[in-house]
Design a protein around this motif. Sequence first.
Motif, short mmCIF file in Angstrom:
data_model
loop_
_atom_site.label_atom_id
_atom_site.label_comp_id
_atom_site.label_asym_id
_atom_site.label_seq_id
_atom_site.Cartn_x
_atom_site.Cartn_y
_atom_site.Cartn_z
N PRO A 1 -13.27 25.58 -5.34
CA PRO A 1 -12.53 26.11 -4.18
C PRO A 1 -12.65 25.19 -2.98
O PRO A 1 -13.69 24.58 -2.74
N ASP A 2 -11.57 25.07 -2.25
CA ASP A 2 -11.56 24.29 -1.01
C ASP A 2 -10.42 24.82 -0.15
O ASP A 2 -9.25 24.48 -0.37
N PRO A 3 -10.71 25.67 0.83
CA PRO A 3 -9.64 26.30 1.62
C PRO A 3 -8.80 25.32 2.43
O PRO A 3 -7.70 25.67 2.87
N ALA A 4 -9.28 24.09 2.62
CA ALA A 4 -8.52 23.10 3.38
C ALA A 4 -7.65 22.22 2.49
O ALA A 4 -6.82 21.47 2.99
N HIS A 5 -7.84 22.31 1.17
CA HIS A 5 -7.15 21.40 0.26
C HIS A 5 -5.83 22.01 -0.17
O HIS A 5 -5.76 23.19 -0.57
N PRO A 6 -4.72 21.24 -0.15
CA PRO A 6 -3.41 21.81 -0.48
C PRO A 6 -3.28 22.30 -1.91
O PRO A 6 -2.47 23.18 -2.20
N VAL A 7 -4.05 21.75 -2.85
CA VAL A 7 -3.99 22.17 -4.24
C VAL A 7 -5.07 23.19 -4.57
O VAL A 7 -4.85 24.13 -5.35
N LEU A 8 -6.24 23.07 -3.95
CA LEU A 8 -7.37 23.92 -4.29
C LEU A 8 -7.46 25.18 -3.44
O LEU A 8 -8.26 26.07 -3.74
N ALA A 9 -6.64 25.30 -2.39
CA ALA A 9 -6.74 26.46 -1.50
C ALA A 9 -6.14 27.75 -2.05
O ALA A 9 -6.65 28.82 -1.74
N PRO A 10 -5.07 27.73 -2.86
CA PRO A 10 -4.47 29.00 -3.29
C PRO A 10 -5.45 29.91 -4.01
O PRO A 10 -6.40 29.44 -4.65
N PRO A 11 -5.25 31.22 -3.91
CA PRO A 11 -6.18 32.17 -4.54
C PRO A 11 -6.16 32.08 -6.05
O PRO A 11 -5.16 31.69 -6.65
N ARG A 12 -7.28 32.44 -6.66
CA ARG A 12 -7.40 32.41 -8.12
C ARG A 12 -7.28 33.84 -8.67
O ARG A 12 -7.29 34.82 -7.94
N GLY A 13 -7.20 33.94 -9.99
CA GLY A 13 -7.17 35.23 -10.64
C GLY A 13 -5.83 35.92 -10.63
O GLY A 13 -5.71 37.08 -11.02
N ARG A 14 -4.79 35.24 -10.18
CA ARG A 14 -3.45 35.82 -10.19
C ARG A 14 -2.76 35.47 -11.51
O ARG A 14 -3.08 34.45 -12.14
N PRO A 15 -1.79 36.27 -11.94
CA PRO A 15 -1.05 35.92 -13.17
C PRO A 15 -0.35 34.56 -13.03
O PRO A 15 0.15 34.22 -11.95
N VAL A 16 -0.35 33.79 -14.09
CA VAL A 16 0.31 32.48 -14.08
C VAL A 16 1.81 32.68 -14.08
O VAL A 16 2.37 33.44 -14.88
N ARG A 17 2.49 32.03 -13.14
CA ARG A 17 3.95 32.07 -13.08
C ARG A 17 4.49 30.67 -13.32
O ARG A 17 4.03 29.71 -12.70
N LEU A 18 5.43 30.54 -14.23
CA LEU A 18 6.06 29.26 -14.50
C LEU A 18 7.39 29.20 -13.75
O LEU A 18 8.20 30.12 -13.83
N ARG B 1 9.91 10.22 -28.95
CA ARG B 1 8.82 10.82 -28.16
C ARG B 1 9.35 12.14 -27.63
O ARG B 1 10.18 12.17 -26.71
N LEU B 2 8.89 13.24 -28.20
CA LEU B 2 9.42 14.58 -27.91
C LEU B 2 8.34 15.39 -27.20
O LEU B 2 7.22 15.52 -27.71
N SER B 3 8.68 15.93 -26.04
CA SER B 3 7.69 16.66 -25.26
C SER B 3 8.31 17.88 -24.61
O SER B 3 9.53 18.02 -24.52
N VAL B 4 7.44 18.76 -24.14
CA VAL B 4 7.82 19.92 -23.34
C VAL B 4 7.06 19.82 -22.02
O VAL B 4 5.89 19.39 -22.00
N ALA B 5 7.71 20.17 -20.94
CA ALA B 5 7.06 20.15 -19.64
C ALA B 5 7.42 21.42 -18.88
O ALA B 5 8.44 22.06 -19.14
N PHE B 6 6.59 21.77 -17.93
CA PHE B 6 6.84 22.95 -17.10
C PHE B 6 6.08 22.78 -15.79
O PHE B 6 5.17 21.95 -15.68
N ASP B 7 6.48 23.55 -14.80
CA ASP B 7 5.76 23.63 -13.54
C ASP B 7 5.11 24.99 -13.42
O ASP B 7 5.68 26.02 -13.82
N VAL B 8 3.91 25.01 -12.86
CA VAL B 8 3.23 26.25 -12.54
C VAL B 8 3.51 26.55 -11.06
O VAL B 8 3.28 25.70 -10.20
N ALA B 9 4.01 27.74 -10.78
CA ALA B 9 4.31 28.12 -9.40
C ALA B 9 3.03 28.46 -8.66
O ALA B 9 2.05 28.95 -9.23
N ARG B 10 3.03 28.22 -7.37
CA ARG B 10 1.89 28.62 -6.55
C ARG B 10 1.74 30.14 -6.57
O ARG B 10 2.75 30.86 -6.60
N PRO B 11 0.51 30.64 -6.55
CA PRO B 11 0.32 32.10 -6.54
C PRO B 11 0.95 32.72 -5.31
O PRO B 11 0.92 32.13 -4.22
N ARG B 12 1.52 33.89 -5.48
CA ARG B 12 2.09 34.57 -4.33
C ARG B 12 0.99 35.03 -3.40
O ARG B 12 -0.08 35.44 -3.85
#
Length: 392
Positions: free
Chosen positions: A273-290, A381-392
Amino acid sequence: ALAPEDDIVRLGAISAIVAEAGPQAAIAALQRTLAERPGWGEGHAQLARLLWASGERETFARSFEDAVAAAPRDINLWGKYLASLVFAQRSEDVLAVLGRARLAAGAHPMFDLYEANAEDDLGHRAAAARLFDALAPLNDPMVALYRLRHLLRARRDREAAMLAERWAATAYGAQFLPYLSLVWRLTGDPRWQWLEGDERLIGVYDLGEAVGPLGELAERLRALHVTSGQPLDQSVRGGTQAEYILTRVGPEFRALRAALVAAVERHIAQLPPDPAHPVLAPPRGRPVRLSGSWSVRLGGAGHHVSHVHPGGWFSSAFYVALPEAEMGGPDHAGWLALGERPGELGLDLPPIRLVEPKPGRLVLFPSTMWHGTRPFGAGERLSVAFDVARPR
């Protein structure tokens, strides 16, 4: 039937036609719609994307000509037309169309921004600088973003750092974080280590049997790659892209989604956890949204140019099938390059990390981290990609 005039629904219908009947059927349907609604700018932009992905390189934006002839003062139509030319890297055409746009619709800051960017793309740094300096008082995030790219190309690193730092602290910060990392690395600022240097931000997970038989998944994915060329506005070079992979209901896709979401949950759980970091600040334990998912099929010499997904929280690459010929070597052919400078900016920055692709391997990394793939020799070269949305 419920929302026949909703443009988002119209675009969704076109995407469904691409998936079910192929791009030519979708092109025909879109052309019929545009004949009835010639002022629909996003419809013309989607038609340009479909034509480009079908291999039509010279006349892919032709429908815009009829549209702006019928509504010459429509700023939105001119803007969509210019954006399509920018995606196609047709800077000379952008300047030519701009001359006509100003004569028809008058002066507009958007036109000035497109001119500044086109001059910069053509290497005319002095002309671009004059135009960007004139636009700076607008205090507009899009102007700031393109001006930041210009400053980096001109190697005005200190000015670029000040601009990136100011805008990274605003509501538009996600758009500027990728450039903040670049300028901090260029200027030797140790804060780049705080932003992107923690090894835990990048996760490599070999999912094995959790995703089911990869051969069956590969066959299902190949059937979705119905276009003949690379997309207009994406990072793919020398390959095709298929959309909406993880919203499909076939058993292969359900198993894949479940395995990927479980891996994302593991990755998020191990982050410090790092409340000042743009990637590490969002809350945890929320459902993953793609927030999006797609598949890329690259052929020989295919690759991704270095790019970012600032709308996401984490981005990914999951490898389904790879060339039989050995990849790697001194150039790391076919490997994923994380943190590598975007080529069009001409910066001398090596990747932060290189990851070897393997069938069944998932790589997760911050969406604001630059990423691309190295070209490889023959094969698929066959791949799948996705983005994980920030927790609400």
